[in-house]
Design a protein around this motif. Structure first.
Motif, PDB file in Angstrom:
ATOM      1  N   HIS A   4      46.819  87.770  39.163  1.00  8.08           N
ATOM      2  CA  HIS A   4      45.868  86.659  39.236  1.00  8.08           C
ATOM      3  C   HIS A   4      44.751  86.777  38.201  1.00  8.08           C
ATOM      4  CE1 HIS A   4      42.227  84.559  40.708  1.00  8.08           C
ATOM      5  NE2 HIS A   4      43.116  83.607  40.950  1.00  8.08           N
ATOM      6  N   GLY A   5      44.360  85.618  37.697  1.00  6.12           N
ATOM      7  CA  GLY A   5      43.175  85.461  36.873  1.00  6.12           C
ATOM      8  C   GLY A   5      42.672  84.042  37.057  1.00  6.12           C
ATOM      9  N   GLY A   6      41.361  83.866  37.198  1.00  4.13           N
ATOM     10  CA  GLY A   6      40.810  82.547  37.512  1.00  4.13           C
ATOM     11  C   GLY A   6      41.162  81.476  36.505  1.00  4.13           C
ATOM     12  N   HIS A   7      41.354  81.840  35.251  1.00  8.16           N
ATOM     13  CA  HIS A   7      41.734  80.859  34.237  1.00  8.16           C
ATOM     14  C   HIS A   7      43.023  80.127  34.610  1.00  8.16           C
ATOM     15  CE1 HIS A   7      38.899  83.198  31.798  1.00  8.16           C
ATOM     16  NE2 HIS A   7      38.961  82.261  30.866  1.00  8.16           N
ATOM     17  N   LEU A   8      43.885  80.790  35.376  1.00  4.76           N
ATOM     18  CA  LEU A   8      45.221  80.256  35.660  1.00  4.76           C
ATOM     19  C   LEU A   8      45.317  79.512  36.980  1.00  4.76           C
ATOM     20  CD1 LEU A   8      47.270  83.408  34.586  1.00  4.76           C
ATOM     21  CD2 LEU A   8      47.381  81.184  33.456  1.00  4.76           C
ATOM     22  N   ASP A   9      44.244  79.401  37.735  1.00  3.53           N
ATOM     23  CA  ASP A   9      44.342  78.892  39.101  1.00  3.53           C
ATOM     24  C   ASP A   9      44.980  77.505  39.207  1.00  3.53           C
ATOM     25  OD1 ASP A   9      43.727  80.811  40.966  1.00  3.53           O
ATOM     26  OD2 ASP A   9      41.560  80.473  40.882  1.00  3.53           O
ATOM     27  N   ALA A  10      44.672  76.614  38.283  1.00  3.80           N
ATOM     28  CA  ALA A  10      45.272  75.274  38.350  1.00  3.80           C
ATOM     29  C   ALA A  10      46.788  75.352  38.233  1.00  3.80           C
ATOM     30  CB  ALA A  10      44.693  74.381  37.253  1.00  3.80           C
ATOM     31  N   PHE A  11      47.274  76.253  37.397  1.00  3.02           N
ATOM     32  CA  PHE A  11      48.721  76.463  37.263  1.00  3.02           C
ATOM     33  C   PHE A  11      49.289  77.099  38.516  1.00  3.02           C
ATOM     34  CE2 PHE A  11      51.876  79.795  35.951  1.00  3.02           C
ATOM     35  CZ  PHE A  11      52.975  78.948  35.865  1.00  3.02           C
ATOM     36  N   LEU A  12      48.610  78.113  39.057  1.00  3.73           N
ATOM     37  CA  LEU A  12      49.114  78.800  40.240  1.00  3.73           C
ATOM     38  C   LEU A  12      49.174  77.854  41.434  1.00  3.73           C
ATOM     39  CD1 LEU A  12      47.184  82.190  39.861  1.00  3.73           C
ATOM     40  CD2 LEU A  12      49.469  81.590  39.034  1.00  3.73           C
TER      41      LEU A  12
END
Length: 589
Positions: A35-43
């Motif tokens: 996990h990384g916050g930059h990717l949350d929309a993708f996750l």
């Protein structure tokens, strides 16, 4: 095939959603990452469309898990790593995928486009620039609506396509989605679909004249062999190879980096094992080959370079090299026939040519020679007569693994075998067939990577949930990603990790001894701790752990590890001696 957008019920459709839905449309069902916050929309997008997210304890293991998944599933592996820090940790995975020509797609993120070159958090490294030497294709996506087009381009490039400037085989690709691109709502009328709804392209086939010339060379060969590499691992290729070999009596050998299919062993009449056994033909009083057909196999160190030990000198042996990467043909050795083609398509074309040609096109093959060449893999090990226990009181590595594999084989049917480490992996390979593995994954390769077996084992276990995975590590390689045993436990994966513990970097320590001997007793930075308890640590990570110091302990320990669901760990205490012949050969070089 139409693309149907799925609209979230509680929020607008974002670039992250469109990215996830593009992957889902292309058949992606699982992605490995951290996990990384930059990717949350993708996750969140993956969650909404049912893409399984497998989170690891380290990004290197995540990218290598995607590679392991790709190898075993014979499809595309997908990994996600967050901006800069996560990306930097994932670089080794890109490197090993490039070296092994493994099709993976790595998704990463970066600071908002407006903050470019602004010393933003996790924005120092230009990830696309860094990735380009390690990928077939790397690109930063600047508009959310471009996701379908660019995802399709990346996937096609990873699986078969090639940039305009080079013709290559399968390999890694990377897409960088800045955080604002992932979180920005999508304007549906502006979506660029590209080729995402188009059917997959067919693999490139061989030139007609090339096939005729190949068959002509086979016609006059008496001692031909086929050597397959990482470019010859599709199911279609295996089917065609079996038909070709069984019809022509030509034996098949594999290279260090070939992911061996059990069908070649169980259904083929003439499987000869690893190609390096060809260097031992004199041991069975046989001549060297007079024709070698290289199929998706790179020349170099794993085929004895230019020594002539495996591929004889040009004046004594014809060489046909088939590869989808034209740059590999003739890279190290002169070839008599070079063919740029998908390997499976080439073998299929040769089979068709043999079907329509005159009978006996390969009738000169010396079947007695073939029997001798194939028999080399069954020669007794020179270590069988050694004592079970060394003078140190620790087990002989050959016998320890032989007895352990024999014990495991009574409990496990056709596991996936992953071999990692230096001397440990070589000892394991010598007795690997005792397990009757359905697949063998050899982790170390031209890069000399250690520790990637943890990711490979994870990817294999996710790809084949009903199959036991045996993950063999040395105590050196185990130190890289041992925390992934926590991942195995969290996911309840059926992985048994075997740590072959000899308290040192075996190949390093023994190599120093071979080079310097008694003249200099120093063995700098090649020792490891004898007090490290891998079985104990594995228990703390949720794995059933056992430590085996004596041969008599094998059966009970194996029973304990296999008695329930989920992962386990066997710590095998062995001596660092004898020195394996491969280490000795490297010392001579």
């Amino acid at each position: 095939m139409p693309f149907s957008l799925t609209h979230p019920t509680t929020r607008p459709l974002t670039g992250g959603d469109l990215l996830a839905q593009s992957l889902k449309h292309l058949g992606i069902g699982v992605a490995f990452g951290l996990h990384g916050g930059h990717l949350d929309a993708f996750l969140m997008g993956c969650e909404s469309v049912g893409i399984k997210l497998v989170d690891t304890r380290h990004e290197t293991a995540a990218v290598q898990a995607a590679e392991g998944y790709a190898k075993v599933s014979r499809g595309l592996g997908v990994a996600f790593v967050t901006a800069n820090s996560g990306f930097s940790n994932g670089i080794p995975g890109l490197a090993s995928a490039l070296a092994d020509r493994s099709p993976i797609l790595v998704i990463t993120s970066s600071p908002p486009l407006r903050d470019s070159e602004n010393n933003s958090l996790q924005g120092i490294i230009d990830q696309v620039v860094v990735s380009r030497p390690l990928t077939k294709f790397a690109h930063r996506v600047t508009n959310p609506e471009d996701a379908p087009r660019l995802v399709s381009l990346a996937v096609r490039t990873a699986l078969a396509g090639a940039p305009a400037w080079v013709l290559t085989g399968l390999g890694p690709v990377l897409l960088d989605f800045p955080i604002d691109v992932l979180f920005t709502p999508v304007h549906e009328k502006l979506i660029s679909w590209g080729s995402i709804t188009s059917p997959r392209s067919y693999a490139p086939g061989p030139h007609v004249e090339a096939v005729k010339k190949a068959v002509h060379l086979f016609k006059f060969a008496t001692r031909p062999v086929v050597i397959i590499g990482s470019g010859a691992q599709s199911e279609e290729t295996t089917t065609q190879l079996l038909r070709f070999s069984n019809q022509t009596n030509i034996p098949i050998f594999d290279t260090q980096k070939c992911m061996l299919s059990s069908d070649l062993v169980t259904k083929g009449k003439f499987y000869g094992g690893r190609a390096d056994t060809l260097a031992l033909l004199s041991a069975v009083e046989a001549l060297q080959p007079d024709l070698v057909l290289l199929l998706g196999a790179r020349t170099g160190m794993f085929l004895a370079g230019r020594s002539g030990a495996i591929i004889p000198p040009h004046e004594k042996c014809k060489l046909i090299q088939v590869d989808v990467d034209g740059g590999e043909i003739g890279r190290t050795l002169p070839v008599d026939l070079g063919i740029i083609s998908d390997v499976g398509q080439f073998v299929a074309a040769v089979n068709a040519q043999l079907d329509t040609g005159p009978a006996g096109d390969c009738g000169l093959v010396d079947t007695n020679w073939v029997k001798k060449a194939v028999s080399i893999q069954s020669l007794p090990s020179p270590f069988d007569a050694d004592p079970l226990t060394q003078s140190s009181g620790r087990m002989h590595p050959h016998h320890a693994l032989r007895i352990l594999f024999t014990t495991l084989s009574t409990q496990i049917k056709s596991p996936i075998l992953v071999m990692d480490g230096g001397e440990c992996a070589i000892w394991a390979h010598g007795v690997a067939q005792i397990l009757n593995p359905s697949v063998i994954l050899k982790s170390t390769g031209a890069l000399g990577f250690l520790g990637n077996g943890f990711g490979y084992a994870l990817g294999a276990a996710v790809a084949c949930p009903g199959t036991k995975v045996i993950n063999v590590q040395g105590d050196g390689s185990a130190g890289f990603h041992f925390m992934e045993l926590d991942t195995y436990a969290r996911l309840g994966l059926d992985v048994v990790t075997i740590v072959v513990n000899n308290y040192c970097w075996g190949m390093s320590s023994n190599g120093q001894e071979l080079v310097y001997g008694d003249l200099n007793p120093a063995r700098p930075v090649s020792s490891l701790s004898a007090v490290t308890g891998y079985a104990a640590v594995s228990g703390g990570l949720g794995n059933r752990g056992v430590r085996i110091e004596k041969v008599e302990e094998m059966e009970g320990a194996v029973q304990k590890v296999l008695e329930g669901q989920g992962p386990g760990c066997i710590e095998l205490i062995v001596d660092s001696k004898p020195v394996h012949p491969v280490t000795e050969a490297m010392g001579v070089l």
